[in-house]
Write a protein that holds these residues in place. Structure first.
Motif, PDB file in Angstrom:
ATOM      1  N   SER A 159     111.020  71.796  64.056  1.00  0.00           N
ATOM      2  CA  SER A 159     112.475  71.005  64.048  1.00  0.00           C
ATOM      3  C   SER A 159     112.675  70.606  65.644  1.00  0.00           C
ATOM      4  O   SER A 159     112.143  71.078  66.418  1.00  0.00           O
ATOM      5  CB  SER A 159     113.322  72.211  63.739  1.00  0.00           C
ATOM      6  OG  SER A 159     113.324  72.530  62.443  1.00  0.00           O
ATOM      7  N   ILE A 160     113.535  69.753  65.637  1.00  0.00           N
ATOM      8  CA  ILE A 160     114.015  69.145  66.963  1.00  0.00           C
ATOM      9  C   ILE A 160     115.481  69.503  67.135  1.00  0.00           C
ATOM     10  O   ILE A 160     116.229  69.633  66.399  1.00  0.00           O
ATOM     11  CB  ILE A 160     113.988  67.515  66.897  1.00  0.00           C
ATOM     12  CG1 ILE A 160     112.672  66.915  66.440  1.00  0.00           C
ATOM     13  CG2 ILE A 160     114.359  67.115  68.420  1.00  0.00           C
ATOM     14  CD1 ILE A 160     112.521  65.500  66.415  1.00  0.00           C
ATOM     15  N   VAL A 187     112.375  70.144  71.665  1.00  0.00           N
ATOM     16  CA  VAL A 187     113.590  70.188  72.505  1.00  0.00           C
ATOM     17  C   VAL A 187     113.847  69.014  73.456  1.00  0.00           C
ATOM     18  O   VAL A 187     112.722  68.513  74.144  1.00  0.00           O
ATOM     19  CB  VAL A 187     113.474  71.429  73.571  1.00  0.00           C
ATOM     20  CG1 VAL A 187     114.834  71.525  74.244  1.00  0.00           C
ATOM     21  CG2 VAL A 187     112.982  72.546  72.883  1.00  0.00           C
ATOM     22  N   ILE A 188     114.629  68.488  73.055  1.00  0.00           N
ATOM     23  CA  ILE A 188     115.165  67.041  73.670  1.00  0.00           C
ATOM     24  C   ILE A 188     116.531  67.086  74.352  1.00  0.00           C
ATOM     25  O   ILE A 188     117.258  68.041  73.929  1.00  0.00           O
ATOM     26  CB  ILE A 188     114.964  65.985  72.760  1.00  0.00           C
ATOM     27  CG1 ILE A 188     116.227  65.976  71.665  1.00  0.00           C
ATOM     28  CG2 ILE A 188     113.672  65.779  71.762  1.00  0.00           C
ATOM     29  CD1 ILE A 188     117.494  64.934  71.957  1.00  0.00           C
ATOM     30  N   GLU A 193     113.853  61.115  75.220  1.00  0.00           N
ATOM     31  CA  GLU A 193     113.328  62.277  74.691  1.00  0.00           C
ATOM     32  C   GLU A 193     113.107  62.375  73.193  1.00  0.00           C
ATOM     33  O   GLU A 193     112.380  63.007  72.732  1.00  0.00           O
ATOM     34  CB  GLU A 193     113.749  63.554  75.529  1.00  0.00           C
ATOM     35  CG  GLU A 193     113.341  63.569  76.888  1.00  0.00           C
ATOM     36  CD  GLU A 193     113.500  64.977  77.589  1.00  0.00           C
ATOM     37  OE1 GLU A 193     114.321  65.768  76.932  1.00  0.00           O
ATOM     38  OE2 GLU A 193     113.211  65.222  78.877  1.00  0.00           O
ATOM     39  N   ALA A 194     114.446  61.910  72.821  1.00  0.00           N
ATOM     40  CA  ALA A 194     114.798  61.962  71.297  1.00  0.00           C
ATOM     41  C   ALA A 194     113.549  61.112  70.513  1.00  0.00           C
ATOM     42  O   ALA A 194     112.946  61.607  69.470  1.00  0.00           O
ATOM     43  CB  ALA A 194     116.154  61.321  70.814  1.00  0.00           C
ATOM     44  N   ILE A 237     117.126  59.068  67.178  1.00  0.00           N
ATOM     45  CA  ILE A 237     116.397  59.852  66.194  1.00  0.00           C
ATOM     46  C   ILE A 237     116.229  58.967  64.901  1.00  0.00           C
ATOM     47  O   ILE A 237     115.103  58.642  64.475  1.00  0.00           O
ATOM     48  CB  ILE A 237     116.767  61.225  66.050  1.00  0.00           C
ATOM     49  CG1 ILE A 237     116.493  62.216  67.292  1.00  0.00           C
ATOM     50  CG2 ILE A 237     115.999  61.963  65.099  1.00  0.00           C
ATOM     51  CD1 ILE A 237     116.927  63.295  67.377  1.00  0.00           C
ATOM     52  N   VAL A 238     117.347  58.549  64.433  1.00  0.00           N
ATOM     53  CA  VAL A 238     117.373  57.907  62.994  1.00  0.00           C
ATOM     54  C   VAL A 238     116.492  56.650  63.221  1.00  0.00           C
ATOM     55  O   VAL A 238     115.728  56.216  62.258  1.00  0.00           O
ATOM     56  CB  VAL A 238     119.020  57.807  62.680  1.00  0.00           C
ATOM     57  CG1 VAL A 238     118.697  56.984  61.431  1.00  0.00           C
ATOM     58  CG2 VAL A 238     119.341  59.258  62.408  1.00  0.00           C
ATOM     59  N   ASP A 239     116.948  55.944  64.211  1.00  0.00           N
ATOM     60  CA  ASP A 239     116.291  54.693  64.426  1.00  0.00           C
ATOM     61  C   ASP A 239     114.750  54.745  64.677  1.00  0.00           C
ATOM     62  O   ASP A 239     114.174  54.021  63.938  1.00  0.00           O
ATOM     63  CB  ASP A 239     116.925  53.838  65.520  1.00  0.00           C
ATOM     64  CG  ASP A 239     118.339  53.238  65.382  1.00  0.00           C
ATOM     65  OD1 ASP A 239     118.778  53.452  63.994  1.00  0.00           O
ATOM     66  OD2 ASP A 239     119.002  52.800  66.373  1.00  0.00           O
TER      67      ASP A 239
END
Length: 430
Positions: A159-160, A187-188, A193-194, A237-239
């Motif tokens: 997981s992020i 970890v971001i 970083e994401a 993250i989503v994009d």
């Protein structure tokens, strides 16, 4: 023009007379799950690993066909659990020491055992939403290659989280051994970083992304519901996930974290404890799925009553947040939010997944809707509806059955008698 030899003509004639063997399931009751209809006395014809036809009545077999007699059973698509942790299982305070005692091989071997229990419970497909060492990626490959028995796994791998957030693997550790985990470790902080964390998971072999948008119950941290990602991080993250054709599942208890995630375009909200009408409205607007995990909430609430079972920082969160999920689920269901079945198994015991059906129905869900949440809607959330989720011609032969009628007694779902995955029978208790 090419001449056809007499030998070729004979061969074609023989081929035209060949009768290929099918597997015929004579089913007393069939829930196809593409709608709420239930059909009686049907034959499901299976050719290899696919459904060839579904016919009324009990078809007479040829001498080469295999017949499976499920005339006293309710037959339905293979079940799907959209929230599992396939390589671990919570055991109170001892679980918080596992990260210091167990190696990759230990988690992998646990995963083999839990995968078999999950399949035997009738769950032929699962989403794995978080583990360590990419164990679930290796487990998925082993299952797909036929080396071990287990469900199809669609995994998020690690997981992020954000620094100090739920799923930061160093929470609660002494400063001397905390280190500074980054995107590779899940970890971001910040947009760059994401993006890197998503790309790392793609590189690692993950199928989707799981983020922890709010605090959590079992992490060694004070808050169980504060937002833990900024809007620009969520959007990044989503994009990025969309570029890699990956969906995004979001652990969230608090309202603000859910709101930010939904507006960023995520695919599902897990747990969703403090949802309200505003969140329901947003989820319907963005076509966001809700994965309730009612049994996990009930489980942590019960364990919080036991002195010393959880760390003292965790215990009040488990006691206050856990009992609310069932009530939230009832409100979400009656509001018309899309719901996919999920248990958070690995918190509670693997193999007990079907208890979630009882809890959903107890909260007011119709039994047929509960079953469809674990079939039709699971496939839709995973974007695999062309292959799985319903019993239809051309789809993969993932089929389970229970003796009796679960639409009358939903507790029967805890006793799956028959399990077929990809056309192969893994369990049949008559």
């Amino acid at each position: 023009m090419k001449r056809i030899s007499n030998l070729s003509i004979v061969g074609l004639a023989l081929l035209s007379q060949t009768v290929f063997a099918d597997t015929l399931i004579h089913a007393g009751r069939v829930i196809k799950a593409n709608n709420n209809d239930v059909k009686n006395n049907m034959t499901i014809v299976i050719d290899g690993n696919k459904i060839k036809a579904i016919e009324s009545g009990f078809k007479t077999p040829t001498s080469k066909d295999t017949v499976i007699n499920l005339k006293d059973y309710t037959v339905m698509p293979g079940l799907m659990d959209m929230h599992t942790h396939i390589s671990s299982q919570h055991n109170g305070l001892a679980s918080y020491l596992d990260g210091f005692k167990l190696n990759e091989a230990d988690y992998a071997l646990k995963g083999v055992v839990y995968a078999k229990k999950t399949l035997d419970a009738g769950f032929t497909t699962v989403r794995n939403l978080g583990d360590s060492y990419n164990v679930s990626v290796a487990l998925k490959k082993a299952i797909n290659n036929g080396m071990i028995d287990g469900p199809r796994i669609y995994t998020a791998a690690k997981s992020i989280a954000t620094t100090g957030g739920h799923a930061d693997p160093t929470n609660g550790r002494a400063m001397a051994i905390t280190g500074d985990p980054g995107p590779k470790e899940g970890v971001i902080n910040g947009v760059a970083e994401a993006r890197k964390a998503v790309r790392q998971r793609y590189k690692d072999g993950a199928d989707l992304i799981k983020i922890t948008a709010t605090g959590g119950v079992l992490s060694v941290a004070k808050s169980g519901q504060n937002p833990q990602f900024m809007t620009d991080e969520l959007k990044a993250i989503v994009d990025t996930a969309k570029d890699y054709d990956m969906t995004v599942a979001v652990h969230a208890h608090g309202k603000e974290g859910m709101k930010r995630a939904i507006e960023a375009g995520v695919d599902s909200i897990e747990h969703g404890t403090f949802m309200d009408e505003e969140i329901f409205k947003l989820m319907k607007k963005y076509d966001t799925y809700y994965v309730p995990t009612v049994m996990a909430g009930n489980w942590v609430a019960e364990k919080a009553k036991i002195d010393g079972f959880f760390p003292e920082l965790v215990r009040p969160k488990a006691a206050s947040i856990g009992p609310l999920i069932e009530k939230t689920f009832a409100k979400a269901y009656f509001s018309g939010v899309n719901i996919a079945f999920g248990t958070d198994s690995g918190v509670s015991a693997h193999g007990d997944n079907a208890l979630e059906f009882e809890l959903m129905v107890r909260a007011g869900m119709k039994p047929i809707d509960a079953i469809r949440s674990a079939t039709f809607h699971g496939a839709k959330l995973l974007k695999i509806s062309d292959e799985l989720g319903t019993l239809e011609k051309g789809k993969l032969a993932d089929i389970v059955a229970v003796k009796g009628n679960p639409l009358v007694d939903i507790s029967l779902m805890k006793n799956i008698n028959f399990v077929m995955k990809d056309g192969k029978v893994y369990k049949f208790i008559k």
